[in-house]
Design an enzyme around this catalytic site. Structure first.
Site, PDB file in Angstrom:
ATOM      1  N   ASP A  62       0.853  -1.194   0.000  1.00  0.00           N
ATOM      2  CA  ASP A  62       0.000   0.000   0.000  1.00  0.00           C
ATOM      3  C   ASP A  62       0.888   1.243   0.000  1.00  0.00           C
ATOM      4  OD1 ASP A  62      -2.489  -1.092  -0.025  1.00  0.00           O
ATOM      5  OD2 ASP A  62      -3.051  -0.474   2.002  1.00  0.00           O
ATOM      6  N   ILE A  63       0.487   2.267  -0.766  1.00  0.00           N
ATOM      7  CA  ILE A  63       1.172   3.557  -0.668  1.00  0.00           C
ATOM      8  C   ILE A  63       0.694   4.240   0.612  1.00  0.00           C
ATOM      9  CG2 ILE A  63       1.559   5.799  -1.760  1.00  0.00           C
ATOM     10  CD1 ILE A  63       0.959   4.502  -4.450  1.00  0.00           C
ATOM     11  N   ASN A  70      -3.861  12.923  -2.725  1.00  0.00           N
ATOM     12  CA  ASN A  70      -4.990  13.371  -3.540  1.00  0.00           C
ATOM     13  C   ASN A  70      -5.617  14.647  -2.985  1.00  0.00           C
ATOM     14  OD1 ASN A  70      -4.964  11.432  -5.565  1.00  0.00           O
ATOM     15  ND2 ASN A  70      -6.280  10.014  -4.446  1.00  0.00           N
ATOM     16  N   ASP A  79      -2.312  10.168  -9.505  1.00  0.00           N
ATOM     17  CA  ASP A  79      -2.079   9.214 -10.603  1.00  0.00           C
ATOM     18  C   ASP A  79      -0.593   9.145 -10.956  1.00  0.00           C
ATOM     19  OD1 ASP A  79      -4.757   8.658 -10.723  1.00  0.00           O
ATOM     20  OD2 ASP A  79      -5.136   9.810 -12.556  1.00  0.00           O
ATOM     21  N   GLU A 105      -4.511   2.369  -4.551  1.00  0.00           N
ATOM     22  CA  GLU A 105      -3.086   2.519  -4.269  1.00  0.00           C
ATOM     23  C   GLU A 105      -2.478   1.217  -3.789  1.00  0.00           C
ATOM     24  OE1 GLU A 105      -5.104   3.720  -0.359  1.00  0.00           O
ATOM     25  OE2 GLU A 105      -5.571   3.678  -2.479  1.00  0.00           O
TER      26      GLU A 105
END
Length: 212
Positions: A62-63, A70, A79, A105
Protein backbone atom coordinates in the site's frame (compact mmCIF):
# COMPACT_ATOMS: atom_id res chain seq x y z
CA UNK A 1 -17.63 -6.54 -48.45
CA UNK A 2 -17.55 -3.65 -50.89
CA UNK A 3 -15.86 -4.45 -54.24
CA UNK A 4 -13.01 -1.99 -53.72
CA UNK A 5 -12.46 -2.83 -50.04
CA UNK A 6 -9.25 -4.63 -49.21
CA UNK A 7 -9.46 -7.66 -46.89
CA UNK A 8 -8.04 -7.14 -43.41
CA UNK A 9 -4.49 -8.40 -43.13
CA UNK A 10 -3.60 -11.16 -40.71
CA UNK A 11 -1.14 -8.85 -38.91
CA UNK A 12 -3.84 -6.18 -38.48
CA UNK A 13 -6.31 -8.66 -37.00
CA UNK A 14 -3.63 -10.05 -34.69
CA UNK A 15 -2.87 -6.51 -33.54
CA UNK A 16 -6.54 -5.97 -32.68
CA UNK A 17 -6.65 -9.26 -30.74
CA UNK A 18 -3.46 -8.36 -28.85
CA UNK A 19 -4.88 -4.95 -27.95
CA UNK A 20 -8.11 -6.53 -26.67
CA UNK A 21 -6.11 -8.99 -24.57
CA UNK A 22 -4.14 -6.11 -23.06
CA UNK A 23 -7.35 -4.25 -22.24
CA UNK A 24 -8.76 -7.28 -20.43
CA UNK A 25 -5.58 -8.18 -18.51
CA UNK A 26 -3.74 -4.89 -17.89
CA UNK A 27 -4.42 -1.97 -15.58
CA UNK A 28 -5.08 1.10 -17.74
CA UNK A 29 -3.24 3.58 -15.51
CA UNK A 30 -0.01 1.65 -14.87
CA UNK A 31 0.19 -1.07 -17.51
CA UNK A 32 0.60 -3.64 -14.75
CA UNK A 33 -1.43 -6.83 -14.51
CA UNK A 34 -4.96 -6.06 -13.28
CA UNK A 35 -6.76 -7.72 -10.38
CA UNK A 36 -8.55 -10.31 -12.51
CA UNK A 37 -5.35 -11.50 -14.16
CA UNK A 38 -3.52 -11.39 -10.84
CA UNK A 39 -6.06 -13.71 -9.22
CA UNK A 40 -5.68 -16.15 -12.11
CA UNK A 41 -1.87 -16.04 -11.78
CA UNK A 42 -2.12 -16.54 -8.02
CA UNK A 43 -4.28 -19.65 -8.49
CA UNK A 44 -1.74 -21.07 -10.94
CA UNK A 45 1.08 -20.40 -8.49
CA UNK A 46 -0.76 -22.10 -5.62
CA UNK A 47 -1.15 -25.17 -7.83
CA UNK A 48 2.48 -25.06 -8.97
CA UNK A 49 3.84 -24.83 -5.42
CA UNK A 50 1.68 -27.78 -4.35
CA UNK A 51 3.05 -29.89 -7.21
CA UNK A 52 6.68 -28.77 -7.33
CA UNK A 53 7.44 -27.93 -3.71
CA UNK A 54 9.29 -24.76 -4.77
CA UNK A 55 8.93 -21.79 -2.41
CA UNK A 56 6.86 -18.81 -3.51
CA UNK A 57 6.33 -15.42 -1.89
CA UNK A 58 3.29 -13.16 -2.09
CA UNK A 59 3.82 -9.48 -1.28
CA UNK A 60 0.99 -6.97 -0.84
CA UNK A 61 1.80 -3.25 -0.82
CA UNK A 62 0.00 0.00 0.00
CA UNK A 63 1.17 3.56 -0.67
CA UNK A 64 1.28 5.23 2.74
CA UNK A 65 -1.08 8.17 3.38
CA UNK A 66 -2.14 8.22 -0.25
CA UNK A 67 -5.42 10.04 0.48
CA UNK A 68 -3.37 13.02 1.67
CA UNK A 69 -1.65 13.16 -1.73
CA UNK A 70 -4.99 13.37 -3.54
CA UNK A 71 -6.46 15.85 -1.07
CA UNK A 72 -3.42 18.15 -1.09
CA UNK A 73 -2.15 17.94 -4.66
CA UNK A 74 -5.13 16.63 -6.65
CA UNK A 75 -6.00 13.34 -8.33
CA UNK A 76 -3.74 13.99 -11.32
CA UNK A 77 -0.77 14.15 -8.96
CA UNK A 78 -2.04 11.00 -7.25
CA UNK A 79 -2.08 9.21 -10.60
CA UNK A 80 1.51 10.31 -11.22
CA UNK A 81 2.54 8.85 -7.86
CA UNK A 82 0.78 5.56 -8.62
CA UNK A 83 2.51 5.34 -12.01
CA UNK A 84 5.91 6.10 -10.49
CA UNK A 85 5.50 3.49 -7.76
CA UNK A 86 4.33 0.92 -10.31
CA UNK A 87 7.36 1.59 -12.53
CA UNK A 88 9.71 1.42 -9.55
CA UNK A 89 8.34 -1.94 -8.43
CA UNK A 90 8.53 -3.34 -11.95
CA UNK A 91 12.17 -2.29 -12.26
CA UNK A 92 13.11 -3.90 -8.94
CA UNK A 93 11.72 -7.42 -9.34
CA UNK A 94 12.60 -10.19 -11.80
CA UNK A 95 10.94 -10.61 -15.22
CA UNK A 96 9.43 -13.88 -13.99
CA UNK A 97 7.61 -12.13 -11.12
CA UNK A 98 4.01 -10.95 -11.52
CA UNK A 99 3.35 -7.35 -10.48
CA UNK A 100 -0.27 -6.23 -10.27
CA UNK A 101 -2.29 -3.21 -9.30
CA UNK A 102 -5.17 -4.67 -7.32
CA UNK A 103 -6.81 -1.49 -6.03
CA UNK A 104 -6.51 2.30 -5.95
CA UNK A 105 -3.09 2.52 -4.27
CA UNK A 106 -2.70 -1.21 -3.67
CA UNK A 107 -0.26 -3.52 -5.42
CA UNK A 108 0.64 -7.19 -5.17
CA UNK A 109 3.61 -9.23 -6.36
CA UNK A 110 3.87 -12.99 -6.90
CA UNK A 111 7.48 -14.15 -6.64
CA UNK A 112 7.85 -17.79 -7.71
CA UNK A 113 10.88 -19.80 -6.64
CA UNK A 114 11.75 -17.25 -3.95
CA UNK A 115 13.56 -18.87 -0.99
CA UNK A 116 12.53 -17.83 2.51
CA UNK A 117 16.12 -16.73 3.14
CA UNK A 118 15.87 -13.88 0.60
CA UNK A 119 12.24 -12.82 1.01
CA UNK A 120 12.94 -10.02 3.49
CA UNK A 121 15.82 -8.75 1.34
CA UNK A 122 13.57 -8.53 -1.73
CA UNK A 123 10.80 -6.74 0.14
CA UNK A 124 13.23 -4.30 1.72
CA UNK A 125 14.81 -3.53 -1.66
CA UNK A 126 11.39 -2.64 -3.07
CA UNK A 127 10.57 -0.46 -0.05
CA UNK A 128 13.85 1.44 -0.34
CA UNK A 129 13.50 1.92 -4.10
CA UNK A 130 10.09 3.56 -3.64
CA UNK A 131 11.32 5.70 -0.74
CA UNK A 132 13.99 7.17 -3.01
CA UNK A 133 11.47 8.35 -5.62
CA UNK A 134 11.02 12.02 -6.42
CA UNK A 135 7.80 12.22 -8.43
CA UNK A 136 7.41 15.24 -10.70
CA UNK A 137 3.77 16.39 -10.76
CA UNK A 138 4.17 19.64 -12.72
CA UNK A 139 2.33 22.93 -12.16
CA UNK A 140 5.38 24.35 -10.44
CA UNK A 141 4.99 22.00 -7.51
CA UNK A 142 8.09 20.46 -5.94
CA UNK A 143 8.62 16.72 -6.56
CA UNK A 144 6.63 14.47 -4.25
CA UNK A 145 8.07 11.65 -2.18
CA UNK A 146 6.18 8.65 -0.88
CA UNK A 147 6.63 5.44 1.07
CA UNK A 148 4.96 2.05 1.05
CA UNK A 149 4.03 -0.56 3.61
CA UNK A 150 4.60 -4.19 2.62
CA UNK A 151 3.22 -7.47 3.95
CA UNK A 152 4.35 -10.88 2.79
CA UNK A 153 3.69 -14.58 3.23
CA UNK A 154 5.13 -17.74 1.72
CA UNK A 155 2.91 -20.42 0.23
CA UNK A 156 3.35 -23.72 2.10
CA UNK A 157 5.31 -26.16 -0.03
CA UNK A 158 3.89 -29.51 -1.13
CA UNK A 159 0.50 -28.50 0.31
CA UNK A 160 -2.76 -27.78 -1.49
CA UNK A 161 -3.55 -24.31 -0.18
CA UNK A 162 -5.95 -21.68 -1.53
CA UNK A 163 -5.54 -18.18 -2.89
CA UNK A 164 -7.77 -16.83 -0.11
CA UNK A 165 -5.66 -18.31 2.71
CA UNK A 166 -2.42 -17.12 1.11
CA UNK A 167 -3.76 -13.60 0.55
CA UNK A 168 -5.13 -13.36 4.09
CA UNK A 169 -1.72 -14.29 5.49
CA UNK A 170 0.00 -11.57 3.48
CA UNK A 171 -2.71 -9.05 4.40
CA UNK A 172 -2.17 -9.73 8.11
CA UNK A 173 1.48 -8.80 7.70
CA UNK A 174 0.54 -5.64 5.80
CA UNK A 175 -1.73 -4.59 8.67
CA UNK A 176 1.16 -5.24 11.05
CA UNK A 177 3.48 -3.03 8.97
CA UNK A 178 0.93 -0.22 9.12
CA UNK A 179 0.35 -0.66 12.85
CA UNK A 180 4.09 -0.50 13.50
CA UNK A 181 4.43 2.90 11.82
CA UNK A 182 4.30 2.29 8.02
CA UNK A 183 7.24 2.53 5.59
CA UNK A 184 8.34 -0.98 6.51
CA UNK A 185 8.16 -4.57 5.31
CA UNK A 186 6.74 -7.28 7.55
CA UNK A 187 6.94 -10.89 6.41
CA UNK A 188 5.47 -13.95 8.01
CA UNK A 189 8.25 -15.86 9.74
CA UNK A 190 9.11 -19.38 8.67
CA UNK A 191 7.53 -20.76 11.84
CA UNK A 192 4.26 -18.98 11.12
CA UNK A 193 4.31 -20.34 7.57
CA UNK A 194 3.70 -23.88 8.75
CA UNK A 195 0.57 -25.58 7.42
CA UNK A 196 -2.59 -24.03 8.83
CA UNK A 197 -5.68 -25.91 10.01
CA UNK A 198 -7.53 -24.79 6.86
CA UNK A 199 -4.77 -26.13 4.63
CA UNK A 200 -4.68 -29.41 6.53
CA UNK A 201 -8.41 -29.67 5.84
CA UNK A 202 -7.84 -29.04 2.15
CA UNK A 203 -5.08 -31.64 2.08
CA UNK A 204 -7.30 -34.19 3.83
CA UNK A 205 -10.15 -33.54 1.41
CA UNK A 206 -7.87 -34.08 -1.62
CA UNK A 207 -6.49 -37.30 -0.09
CA UNK A 208 -10.02 -38.61 0.42
CA UNK A 209 -10.96 -37.79 -3.17
CA UNK A 210 -7.88 -39.59 -4.50
CA UNK A 211 -8.67 -42.72 -2.51
CA UNK A 212 -12.28 -42.98 -3.69
Amino acid sequence: MLPDAEPYSEAWLQGILDALCDLSSKDALTGLVNRRSFEMALAREVDRVARSGEPALLLVLDIDHFKAVNDTHGHAAGDQVIRAVAQSIGQTVRPMDTVARIGGEEFAIILPNCPTSVGVTVAERIRQRVQELAVSVGNGQPPLTCTISIGGAFAPQWVRSSTLIWTERADRQLYRAKAEGRNRACLESHVDSLVSAEEKGLLFAVTQQDSE
